[in-house]
Design a protein around this motif. Sequence first.
Motif, short mmCIF file in Angstrom:
data_model
loop_
_atom_site.label_atom_id
_atom_site.label_comp_id
_atom_site.label_asym_id
_atom_site.label_seq_id
_atom_site.Cartn_x
_atom_site.Cartn_y
_atom_site.Cartn_z
N LEU A 65 0.83 -1.21 0.00
CA LEU A 65 0.00 0.00 0.00
C LEU A 65 0.86 1.25 0.00
O LEU A 65 1.98 1.25 0.53
N THR A 66 0.32 2.31 -0.58
CA THR A 66 0.97 3.61 -0.50
C THR A 66 0.40 4.34 0.70
O THR A 66 -0.61 3.94 1.28
N ARG A 67 1.05 5.43 1.09
CA ARG A 67 0.55 6.23 2.22
C ARG A 67 -0.85 6.76 1.89
O ARG A 67 -1.73 6.78 2.74
N GLU A 68 -1.08 7.16 0.66
CA GLU A 68 -2.38 7.68 0.26
C GLU A 68 -3.48 6.63 0.39
O GLU A 68 -4.57 6.91 0.87
N GLN A 69 -3.17 5.40 -0.05
CA GLN A 69 -4.14 4.31 0.06
C GLN A 69 -4.44 3.99 1.53
O GLN A 69 -5.59 3.76 1.89
N ALA A 70 -3.40 4.01 2.35
CA ALA A 70 -3.59 3.74 3.78
C ALA A 70 -4.44 4.82 4.42
O ALA A 70 -5.32 4.53 5.23
N LEU A 71 -4.20 6.07 4.06
CA LEU A 71 -5.01 7.16 4.61
C LEU A 71 -6.46 7.06 4.16
O LEU A 71 -7.39 7.26 4.96
N GLU A 72 -6.66 6.73 2.90
CA GLU A 72 -8.01 6.60 2.37
C GLU A 72 -8.78 5.51 3.12
O GLU A 72 -9.93 5.70 3.51
N GLU A 73 -8.14 4.37 3.33
CA GLU A 73 -8.80 3.26 4.03
C GLU A 73 -8.90 3.53 5.53
O GLU A 73 -9.93 3.28 6.15
N GLY A 74 -7.85 4.07 6.10
CA GLY A 74 -7.80 4.29 7.53
C GLY A 74 -8.77 5.35 8.03
O GLY A 74 -9.19 5.32 9.18
N LEU A 75 -9.11 6.30 7.17
CA LEU A 75 -10.02 7.37 7.58
C LEU A 75 -11.49 7.07 7.29
O LEU A 75 -12.35 7.89 7.61
N LYS A 76 -11.77 5.91 6.72
CA LYS A 76 -13.16 5.53 6.47
C LYS A 76 -13.86 5.29 7.81
O LYS A 76 -13.26 4.75 8.74
N PRO A 77 -15.13 5.64 7.90
CA PRO A 77 -15.87 5.28 9.12
C PRO A 77 -15.99 3.76 9.23
O PRO A 77 -15.99 3.05 8.23
N PHE A 78 -16.11 3.26 10.45
CA PHE A 78 -16.11 1.80 10.66
C PHE A 78 -17.30 1.10 10.04
O PHE A 78 -17.26 -0.09 9.80
N TRP A 79 -18.37 1.82 9.76
CA TRP A 79 -19.55 1.17 9.19
C TRP A 79 -19.48 1.02 7.68
O TRP A 79 -20.28 0.33 7.09
N ARG A 80 -18.49 1.64 7.04
CA ARG A 80 -18.34 1.51 5.59
C ARG A 80 -17.39 0.37 5.25
O ARG A 80 -16.40 0.15 5.92
N ILE A 81 -17.71 -0.33 4.18
CA ILE A 81 -16.85 -1.41 3.71
C ILE A 81 -15.73 -0.85 2.87
O ILE A 81 -15.86 0.06 2.14
#
Length: 81
Positions: A65-81
């Motif tokens: 993963l890139t830092r951008e991909q990690a940020l995108e996934e990591g900042l998602k709310p827990f209820w979103r897939i």
Amino acid sequence: MNGLSDVRLTLHSQELEAGQKDNAWHAAMRNAPSGLSRWELFWHRLHTRKALLSLTLDQLKDIGLTREQALEEGLKPFWRI
């Protein structure tokens, strides 16, 4: 070529597109530990996404993963897939 006609190929591609929404849910469930309730799954997502935000660049590179991909996934709310 396996002999599929254009009509069959078109129908097959439409079936694949329709199935992609279902596959996203199944893929998310496949990555989570089995036997989790809905709330346990939310808790698992919350903590794994927070952990993703704390990984170093070398650790992210190890998992592809890139830092951008990690940020995108990591900042998602827990209820979103």
